[in-house]
Scaffold this active site. Structure first.
Site, PDB file in Angstrom:
ATOM      1  N   THR A   1     -36.912 -57.829  15.050  1.00  0.00           N
ATOM      2  CA  THR A   1     -36.953 -58.246  16.453  1.00  0.00           C
ATOM      3  C   THR A   1     -36.278 -59.601  16.668  1.00  0.00           C
ATOM      4  O   THR A   1     -36.243 -60.448  15.755  1.00  0.00           O
ATOM      5  CB  THR A   1     -38.436 -58.329  16.897  1.00  0.00           C
ATOM      6  OG1 THR A   1     -38.513 -59.027  18.141  1.00  0.00           O
ATOM      7  CG2 THR A   1     -39.309 -59.092  15.902  1.00  0.00           C
ATOM      8  N   ASP A   2     -35.808 -59.818  17.888  1.00  0.00           N
ATOM      9  CA  ASP A   2     -35.255 -61.129  18.260  1.00  0.00           C
ATOM     10  C   ASP A   2     -36.319 -62.223  18.210  1.00  0.00           C
ATOM     11  O   ASP A   2     -36.005 -63.404  18.170  1.00  0.00           O
ATOM     12  CB  ASP A   2     -34.617 -61.083  19.653  1.00  0.00           C
ATOM     13  CG  ASP A   2     -35.565 -60.695  20.786  1.00  0.00           C
ATOM     14  OD1 ASP A   2     -36.728 -60.311  20.509  1.00  0.00           O
ATOM     15  OD2 ASP A   2     -35.151 -60.782  21.960  1.00  0.00           O
ATOM     16  N   GLU A   3     -37.602 -61.816  18.216  1.00  0.00           N
ATOM     17  CA  GLU A   3     -38.670 -62.818  18.278  1.00  0.00           C
ATOM     18  C   GLU A   3     -38.738 -63.673  17.014  1.00  0.00           C
ATOM     19  O   GLU A   3     -39.337 -64.742  17.020  1.00  0.00           O
ATOM     20  CB  GLU A   3     -40.012 -62.148  18.599  1.00  0.00           C
ATOM     21  CG  GLU A   3     -39.901 -61.382  19.914  1.00  0.00           C
ATOM     22  CD  GLU A   3     -41.211 -60.985  20.566  1.00  0.00           C
ATOM     23  OE1 GLU A   3     -42.226 -61.652  20.338  1.00  0.00           O
ATOM     24  OE2 GLU A   3     -41.185 -59.986  21.310  1.00  0.00           O
TER      25      GLU A   3
ATOM     26  N   LYS B   1     -43.382 -60.413  11.585  1.00  0.00           N
ATOM     27  CA  LYS B   1     -42.100 -59.701  11.488  1.00  0.00           C
ATOM     28  C   LYS B   1     -41.099 -60.508  10.651  1.00  0.00           C
ATOM     29  O   LYS B   1     -40.318 -59.927   9.892  1.00  0.00           O
ATOM     30  CB  LYS B   1     -41.531 -59.432  12.893  1.00  0.00           C
ATOM     31  CG  LYS B   1     -42.331 -58.463  13.738  1.00  0.00           C
ATOM     32  CD  LYS B   1     -42.332 -57.029  13.212  1.00  0.00           C
ATOM     33  CE  LYS B   1     -41.007 -56.345  13.361  1.00  0.00           C
ATOM     34  NZ  LYS B   1     -41.090 -54.901  12.951  1.00  0.00           N
TER      35      LYS B   1
ATOM     36  N   TYR C   1     -47.352 -62.433  15.919  1.00  0.00           N
ATOM     37  CA  TYR C   1     -46.524 -61.219  15.798  1.00  0.00           C
ATOM     38  C   TYR C   1     -45.173 -61.569  15.178  1.00  0.00           C
ATOM     39  O   TYR C   1     -44.741 -60.957  14.194  1.00  0.00           O
ATOM     40  CB  TYR C   1     -46.334 -60.570  17.181  1.00  0.00           C
ATOM     41  CG  TYR C   1     -45.193 -59.572  17.238  1.00  0.00           C
ATOM     42  CD1 TYR C   1     -45.251 -58.376  16.516  1.00  0.00           C
ATOM     43  CD2 TYR C   1     -44.040 -59.824  17.992  1.00  0.00           C
ATOM     44  CE1 TYR C   1     -44.192 -57.456  16.561  1.00  0.00           C
ATOM     45  CE2 TYR C   1     -42.989 -58.924  18.044  1.00  0.00           C
ATOM     46  CZ  TYR C   1     -43.070 -57.740  17.327  1.00  0.00           C
ATOM     47  OH  TYR C   1     -42.027 -56.841  17.368  1.00  0.00           O
TER      48      TYR C   1
HETATM   49  P1  NAD Z   1     -45.153 -49.255  19.292  1.00  0.00           P
HETATM   50  O1  NAD Z   1     -46.274 -50.234  19.284  1.00  0.00           O
HETATM   51  O2  NAD Z   1     -44.872 -48.488  20.526  1.00  0.00           O
HETATM   52  O3  NAD Z   1     -45.345 -48.188  18.121  1.00  0.00           O
HETATM   53  C1  NAD Z   1     -45.725 -48.574  16.813  1.00  0.00           C
HETATM   54  C2  NAD Z   1     -46.010 -47.291  16.045  1.00  0.00           C
HETATM   55  O4  NAD Z   1     -46.361 -47.650  14.693  1.00  0.00           O
HETATM   56  C3  NAD Z   1     -47.189 -46.490  16.613  1.00  0.00           C
HETATM   57  O5  NAD Z   1     -46.864 -45.129  16.669  1.00  0.00           O
HETATM   58  C4  NAD Z   1     -48.313 -46.748  15.612  1.00  0.00           C
HETATM   59  O6  NAD Z   1     -49.250 -45.685  15.519  1.00  0.00           O
HETATM   60  C5  NAD Z   1     -47.522 -46.908  14.315  1.00  0.00           C
HETATM   61  N1  NAD Z   1     -48.261 -47.687  13.307  1.00  0.00           N
HETATM   62  C6  NAD Z   1     -48.893 -48.872  13.491  1.00  0.00           C
HETATM   63  N2  NAD Z   1     -49.479 -49.254  12.352  1.00  0.00           N
HETATM   64  C7  NAD Z   1     -49.197 -48.301  11.418  1.00  0.00           C
HETATM   65  C8  NAD Z   1     -49.510 -48.150  10.039  1.00  0.00           C
HETATM   66  N3  NAD Z   1     -50.264 -49.058   9.388  1.00  0.00           N
HETATM   67  N4  NAD Z   1     -49.043 -47.067   9.397  1.00  0.00           N
HETATM   68  C9  NAD Z   1     -48.301 -46.142  10.036  1.00  0.00           C
HETATM   69  N5  NAD Z   1     -47.992 -46.221  11.347  1.00  0.00           N
HETATM   70  C10 NAD Z   1     -48.432 -47.303  12.033  1.00  0.00           C
HETATM   71  O7  NAD Z   1     -43.858 -50.072  18.827  1.00  0.00           O
HETATM   72  P2  NAD Z   1     -42.371 -50.027  19.356  1.00  0.00           P
HETATM   73  O8  NAD Z   1     -42.290 -50.823  20.588  1.00  0.00           O
HETATM   74  O9  NAD Z   1     -41.891 -48.615  19.338  1.00  0.00           O
HETATM   75  O10 NAD Z   1     -41.649 -50.856  18.202  1.00  0.00           O
HETATM   76  C11 NAD Z   1     -41.184 -50.208  17.023  1.00  0.00           C
HETATM   77  C12 NAD Z   1     -40.563 -51.233  16.096  1.00  0.00           C
HETATM   78  O11 NAD Z   1     -39.512 -51.917  16.766  1.00  0.00           O
HETATM   79  C13 NAD Z   1     -41.544 -52.319  15.630  1.00  0.00           C
HETATM   80  O12 NAD Z   1     -41.273 -52.612  14.286  1.00  0.00           O
HETATM   81  C14 NAD Z   1     -41.218 -53.507  16.526  1.00  0.00           C
HETATM   82  O13 NAD Z   1     -41.524 -54.717  15.877  1.00  0.00           O
HETATM   83  C15 NAD Z   1     -39.718 -53.324  16.717  1.00  0.00           C
HETATM   84  N6  NAD Z   1     -39.185 -53.867  17.966  1.00  0.00           N
HETATM   85  C16 NAD Z   1     -39.708 -53.478  19.176  1.00  0.00           C
HETATM   86  C17 NAD Z   1     -39.142 -53.960  20.353  1.00  0.00           C
HETATM   87  C18 NAD Z   1     -39.673 -53.536  21.698  1.00  0.00           C
HETATM   88  O14 NAD Z   1     -39.223 -54.064  22.719  1.00  0.00           O
HETATM   89  N7  NAD Z   1     -40.574 -52.561  21.795  1.00  0.00           N
HETATM   90  C19 NAD Z   1     -38.053 -54.825  20.298  1.00  0.00           C
HETATM   91  C20 NAD Z   1     -37.540 -55.200  19.030  1.00  0.00           C
HETATM   92  C21 NAD Z   1     -38.106 -54.698  17.884  1.00  0.00           C
HETATM   93  P1  TYD Z   2     -44.081 -58.033  26.572  1.00  0.00           P
HETATM   94  O1  TYD Z   2     -43.687 -56.739  27.219  1.00  0.00           O
HETATM   95  O2  TYD Z   2     -45.481 -58.202  26.091  1.00  0.00           O
HETATM   96  O3  TYD Z   2     -43.025 -58.313  25.408  1.00  0.00           O
HETATM   97  P2  TYD Z   2     -42.775 -59.646  24.512  1.00  0.00           P
HETATM   98  O4  TYD Z   2     -43.881 -60.592  24.720  1.00  0.00           O
HETATM   99  O5  TYD Z   2     -42.741 -59.074  23.138  1.00  0.00           O
HETATM  100  O6  TYD Z   2     -41.447 -60.181  24.962  1.00  0.00           O
HETATM  101  O7  TYD Z   2     -43.802 -59.206  27.607  1.00  0.00           O
HETATM  102  C1  TYD Z   2     -42.517 -59.419  28.166  1.00  0.00           C
HETATM  103  C2  TYD Z   2     -42.579 -60.673  28.984  1.00  0.00           C
HETATM  104  O8  TYD Z   2     -43.455 -60.456  30.106  1.00  0.00           O
HETATM  105  C3  TYD Z   2     -43.171 -61.867  28.248  1.00  0.00           C
HETATM  106  O9  TYD Z   2     -42.504 -63.057  28.696  1.00  0.00           O
HETATM  107  C4  TYD Z   2     -44.626 -61.909  28.694  1.00  0.00           C
HETATM  108  C5  TYD Z   2     -44.542 -61.374  30.114  1.00  0.00           C
HETATM  109  N1  TYD Z   2     -45.741 -60.635  30.597  1.00  0.00           N
HETATM  110  C6  TYD Z   2     -46.326 -60.987  31.810  1.00  0.00           C
HETATM  111  O10 TYD Z   2     -45.886 -61.927  32.515  1.00  0.00           O
HETATM  112  N2  TYD Z   2     -47.400 -60.265  32.226  1.00  0.00           N
HETATM  113  C7  TYD Z   2     -47.925 -59.228  31.480  1.00  0.00           C
HETATM  114  O11 TYD Z   2     -48.946 -58.626  31.893  1.00  0.00           O
HETATM  115  C8  TYD Z   2     -47.302 -58.882  30.245  1.00  0.00           C
HETATM  116  C9  TYD Z   2     -47.826 -57.754  29.392  1.00  0.00           C
HETATM  117  C10 TYD Z   2     -46.188 -59.613  29.839  1.00  0.00           C
END
Ligand code: NAD
Ligand code: TYD
Length: 341
Positions: free
Chosen positions: A124-126, A153, A149
């Site tokens: 992630t970019d985070e 990561k 978090y």
């Molecule tokens: P999500 O929270 O929607 O899904 C996570 C999945 O992992 C779920 O299906 C959960 O059941 C499974 N999981 C959790 N713990 C587990 C374990 N111990 N064993 C097996 N499965 C397990 O997440 P997402 O948003 O789809 O993100 C997927 C990946 O992409 C993550 O690694 C996240 O860090 C990365 N990522 C997400 C975003 C975003 O915006 N959503 C952006 C950049 C990177």
């Molecule tokens: P989020 O979707 O939780 O992703 P991340 O924190 O991983 O970037 O949040 C996106 C942005 O929105 C973040 O700046 C936090 C903000 N946010 C709110 O302002 N209100 C909310 O209820 C949530 C869930 C997020």
């Protein structure tokens, strides 16, 4: 090609499985997911379990199961499984260490035995921390994780690089910005806005709402991952982003306007502790080296996302009520593979 996908019942993983089944019918996919609160079997309910798609419920932290799983001789692992919600990591970081760090290390340990296996690690970019106004992080920028978090990561990535260096694992790391699109759990900003607005509930905006995120439509991340499987060199690291950060408040207003809802639903609430002000990535490396480019503009993506949530109101109702958590017991386990125990 035989792929192990961890976390495929979550938001990006389930979109990626659909993307692969549509674009690469020659791939065999095994989706390994613990089905935590974030894993939703309804995301994949219409897929048939057959030779091209199988599901196994399990925990990446369970090393015996992982060792057995790897006996299937995969060509690549696409590692999505993680705890992903920053607010939850602030409440309790322990599951983030267990899954994101220890779980990743267990997968790497199993992967060591297979020198030809490609390990695509989804990061992630985070990990870079907060960007200054006008700044975009490149792959050379130092990492500076600032939430539990992000720290988990970043740590997982260090293990991926350490295992690649020490044991020769063929790893590729993708650092992506915030994704949005269908099947995202409504605790994250965009589906939360759509969900609350559709019920005329207040929309919590943290702090002044001027924090920026560099949103990418999920199918565009899926194409980047597929390119990485096909063409990325072992040891490579790529940022993935659309490169157009937007303030949260602008997104809230755009969605409210599209839904014909009043801005009086906006409720400014206390800011998230340690809230990163701005995320922004320079993704010129993946564009140049792998020929990737996003195909969906933010405006088009947000319109498609809103339409998807409107036409999948049952999915959203089940996500909100928790009914999705019973889906696996009611339907899925009868069709799924087990590891023979
Ligand atoms: P999500 O929270 O929607 O899904 C996570 C999945 O992992 C779920 O299906 C959960 O059941 C499974 N999981 C959790 N713990 C587990 C374990 N111990 N064993 C097996 N499965 C397990 O997440 P997402 O948003 O789809 O993100 C997927 C990946 O992409 C993550 O690694 C996240 O860090 C990365 N990522 C997400 C975003 C975003 O915006 N959503 C952006 C950049 C990177
Ligand atoms: P989020 O979707 O939780 O992703 P991340 O924190 O991983 O970037 O949040 C996106 C942005 O929105 C973040 O700046 C936090 C903000 N946010 C709110 O302002 N209100 C909310 O209820 C949530 C869930 C997020």
């Amino acid at each position: 090609m035989k792929l192990l996908i961890t976390g495929g019942a979550g938001f990006i993983g389930s979109n990626f499985i659909r993307h692969l089944l549509a674009s690469r019918p020659d791939f065999e996919i095994l989706n390994f997911d613990k089905l935590t609160y974030a894993g939703n079997s309804e995301n994949l309910a219409d897929l048939t379990i057959d030779s091209s798609y199988q599901f196994v419920r399990g925990d990446i932290g369970d090393h015996r199961t992982i060792e057995r799983l790897f006996e299937s001789n995969f060509d690549a692992v696409i590692h999505f499984a993680a705890e992903t919600h920053v607010d939850r990591s602030i409440e309790d970081a322990s599951p983030f260490l267990e899954t994101n760090i220890l779980g990743t290390q267990r997968l790497l340990e199993a992967a060591r035995r297979f020198p030809n296996l490609r390990f695509i690690h989804i990061s992630t970019d985070e990990v870079y921390g907060s960007a200054a106004p006008g700044e975009s992080f490149t792959e050379e920028s130092p990492i500076d994780p600032r939430s539990p978090y992000a720290a988990s990561k970043a740590s997982a990535e260090h293990f991926v690089r350490a295992y690649a260096n020490t044991y020769g694992i063929s790893a590729v790391i993708l650092r992506c910005t915030n994704n949005f699109g269908p099947f995202q759990f409504p605790e994250k900003l965009i589906p939360l806005i759509i969900s609350n607005a559709s019920e005329n509930k207040p929309i919590p905006v943290y702090g002044d709402g001027l924090q920026e995120r560099d949103w990418l439509f999920v199918t565009d991340f899926c194409t980047a991952i597929r390119l990485a499987i096909d063409t990325a060199k072992p040891g490579s690291l790529y940022n993935v982003s659309a490169g157009s950060p937007q303030p949260n408040l602008k997104i809230v207003r755009t969605i409210l306007q599209t839904l014909g809802k009043s801005e009086s639903l906006i409720q400014f609430v206390q800011d998230r502790p340690g809230h990163d002000r701005r995320y922004a990535l320079d993704s010129s490396k993946i564009r140049r080296e792998l020929g990737w480019a996003p195909a969906v503009s933010f405006e088009d993506g947000i319109r498609r996302t809103i339409e998807w949530y409107q036409s999948n109101s049952q999915w959203l109702d089940h996500a909100r009520s928790g009914e999705y958590r019973t889906y696996y017991e009611r339907h899925y386990d009868r069709r799924s593979q087990t590891l023979g125990n």
